[in-house]
Design a protein around this motif. Structure first.
Motif, PDB file in Angstrom:
ATOM      1  N   LEU A   1       0.847  -1.178   0.000  1.00  0.00           N
ATOM      2  CA  LEU A   1       0.000   0.000   0.000  1.00  0.00           C
ATOM      3  C   LEU A   1       0.887   1.234   0.000  1.00  0.00           C
ATOM      4  N   ALA A   2       0.310   2.324  -0.463  1.00  0.00           N
ATOM      5  CA  ALA A   2       1.053   3.584  -0.420  1.00  0.00           C
ATOM      6  C   ALA A   2       1.327   3.935   1.035  1.00  0.00           C
ATOM      7  N   PRO A   3       2.524   4.414   1.342  1.00  0.00           N
ATOM      8  CA  PRO A   3       2.798   4.848   2.711  1.00  0.00           C
ATOM      9  C   PRO A   3       1.793   5.921   3.136  1.00  0.00           C
ATOM     10  N   ARG A   4       1.376   5.842   4.386  1.00  0.00           N
ATOM     11  CA  ARG A   4       0.377   6.768   4.922  1.00  0.00           C
ATOM     12  C   ARG A   4       1.059   7.887   5.694  1.00  0.00           C
ATOM     13  N   ILE A   5       0.701   9.114   5.344  1.00  0.00           N
ATOM     14  CA  ILE A   5       1.269  10.296   5.979  1.00  0.00           C
ATOM     15  C   ILE A   5       0.160  11.076   6.660  1.00  0.00           C
ATOM     16  N   LEU A   6       0.403  11.452   7.917  1.00  0.00           N
ATOM     17  CA  LEU A   6      -0.485  12.358   8.632  1.00  0.00           C
ATOM     18  C   LEU A   6       0.183  13.721   8.617  1.00  0.00           C
ATOM     19  N   LEU A   7      -0.465  14.687   7.981  1.00  0.00           N
ATOM     20  CA  LEU A   7       0.058  16.038   7.835  1.00  0.00           C
ATOM     21  C   LEU A   7      -0.674  16.964   8.797  1.00  0.00           C
ATOM     22  N   ALA A   8       0.074  17.608   9.687  1.00  0.00           N
ATOM     23  CA  ALA A   8      -0.487  18.588  10.619  1.00  0.00           C
ATOM     24  C   ALA A   8       0.125  19.949  10.307  1.00  0.00           C
ATOM     25  N   GLU A   9      -0.683  20.834   9.735  1.00  0.00           N
ATOM     26  CA  GLU A   9      -0.222  22.158   9.312  1.00  0.00           C
ATOM     27  C   GLU A   9      -1.375  23.127   9.477  1.00  0.00           C
ATOM     28  N   ASP A  10      -1.157  24.210  10.234  1.00  0.00           N
ATOM     29  CA  ASP A  10      -2.253  25.129  10.530  1.00  0.00           C
ATOM     30  C   ASP A  10      -2.538  26.147   9.429  1.00  0.00           C
TER      31      ASP A  10
ATOM     32  N   THR B   1      -2.826  22.592   1.950  1.00  0.00           N
ATOM     33  CA  THR B   1      -3.351  22.155   0.655  1.00  0.00           C
ATOM     34  C   THR B   1      -2.214  21.885  -0.321  1.00  0.00           C
ATOM     35  N   TYR B   2      -1.249  22.775  -0.357  1.00  0.00           N
ATOM     36  CA  TYR B   2      -0.077  22.689  -1.224  1.00  0.00           C
ATOM     37  C   TYR B   2       0.718  21.403  -0.942  1.00  0.00           C
ATOM     38  N   LEU B   3       0.989  21.151   0.333  1.00  0.00           N
ATOM     39  CA  LEU B   3       1.760  19.963   0.727  1.00  0.00           C
ATOM     40  C   LEU B   3       0.981  18.683   0.463  1.00  0.00           C
ATOM     41  N   GLU B   4      -0.302  18.692   0.809  1.00  0.00           N
ATOM     42  CA  GLU B   4      -1.132  17.499   0.609  1.00  0.00           C
ATOM     43  C   GLU B   4      -1.177  17.124  -0.874  1.00  0.00           C
ATOM     44  N   ARG B   5      -1.370  18.116  -1.718  1.00  0.00           N
ATOM     45  CA  ARG B   5      -1.440  17.867  -3.161  1.00  0.00           C
ATOM     46  C   ARG B   5      -0.120  17.287  -3.680  1.00  0.00           C
ATOM     47  N   ALA B   6       1.009  17.855  -3.266  1.00  0.00           N
ATOM     48  CA  ALA B   6       2.318  17.386  -3.728  1.00  0.00           C
ATOM     49  C   ALA B   6       2.610  15.958  -3.271  1.00  0.00           C
ATOM     50  N   LEU B   7       2.294  15.660  -2.026  1.00  0.00           N
ATOM     51  CA  LEU B   7       2.568  14.316  -1.492  1.00  0.00           C
ATOM     52  C   LEU B   7       1.642  13.266  -2.101  1.00  0.00           C
ATOM     53  N   THR B   8       0.395  13.643  -2.338  1.00  0.00           N
ATOM     54  CA  THR B   8      -0.544  12.728  -2.984  1.00  0.00           C
ATOM     55  C   THR B   8      -0.077  12.432  -4.406  1.00  0.00           C
ATOM     56  N   LYS B   9       0.346  13.476  -5.110  1.00  0.00           N
ATOM     57  CA  LYS B   9       0.851  13.318  -6.477  1.00  0.00           C
ATOM     58  C   LYS B   9       2.096  12.427  -6.508  1.00  0.00           C
ATOM     59  N   ALA B  10       2.893  12.467  -5.435  1.00  0.00           N
ATOM     60  CA  ALA B  10       4.101  11.633  -5.336  1.00  0.00           C
ATOM     61  C   ALA B  10       3.778  10.184  -4.960  1.00  0.00           C
ATOM     62  N   GLY B  11       2.488   9.885  -4.726  1.00  0.00           N
ATOM     63  CA  GLY B  11       2.090   8.500  -4.484  1.00  0.00           C
ATOM     64  C   GLY B  11       1.803   8.134  -3.047  1.00  0.00           C
ATOM     65  N   TYR B  12       1.732   9.113  -2.169  1.00  0.00           N
ATOM     66  CA  TYR B  12       1.455   8.841  -0.759  1.00  0.00           C
ATOM     67  C   TYR B  12      -0.026   9.018  -0.446  1.00  0.00           C
ATOM     68  N   GLU B  13      -0.482   8.303   0.552  1.00  0.00           N
ATOM     69  CA  GLU B  13      -1.845   8.485   1.057  1.00  0.00           C
ATOM     70  C   GLU B  13      -1.753   9.500   2.190  1.00  0.00           C
TER      71      GLU B  13
END
Length: 129
Positions: A5-14, A20-32
């Protein structure tokens, strides 16, 4: 790390735009990616689910990223931690209090973030061999 499975990342950013920027980039790189806007929202997710990486801003309301990382070590000890921050002094504190966590200082290029995340997972995979 979860298998097949794609590695799962929990992103905490206020900051909404940064999150949004980080989530989009990491998702595009193949991470959940699961993203939240504060540490107090991230903690229950760490208790309930299994994440391969906690990617956290350090300066956040209610619970800062360092405290979140300390709590993460208690409730989800296999989760790796990586910090992002725009404050040099806070970066030094993070390095002191969480010596095994990578600290990435803002501003950074998305490519650098993705490379650092890949490096964290490569080191984890090598440690398991």
């Amino acid at each position: 790390m979860t298998t097949n499975l794609a590695p799962r990342i929990l992103l905490a950013e206020d900051e909404d735009a940064m999150r949004t920027y980080l989530e989009r980039a990491l998702t595009k790189a193949g991470y959940e990616v699961t993203s939240v806007d504060r540490g107090t929202e991230a903690l229950p997710l760490l208790e309930e689910g299994e994440f391969d990486l906690l990617l956290s801003d350090i300066v956040m309301p209610e619970m800062d990223g360092i405290e979140l990382a300390q709590r993460c070590a208690e409730v989800s000890p296999r989760t790796k931690v990586m910090f992002i921050t725009g404050f040099a002094a806070v970066s030094l504190r993070a390095s002191r209090e969480q010596p095994h966590a990578k600290v990435l200082s803002k501003p950074f290029h998305l490519r650098d973030l993705v490379l650092e995340v890949e490096r964290v997972f490569e080191e984890q995979a090598q440690a398991q061999v």
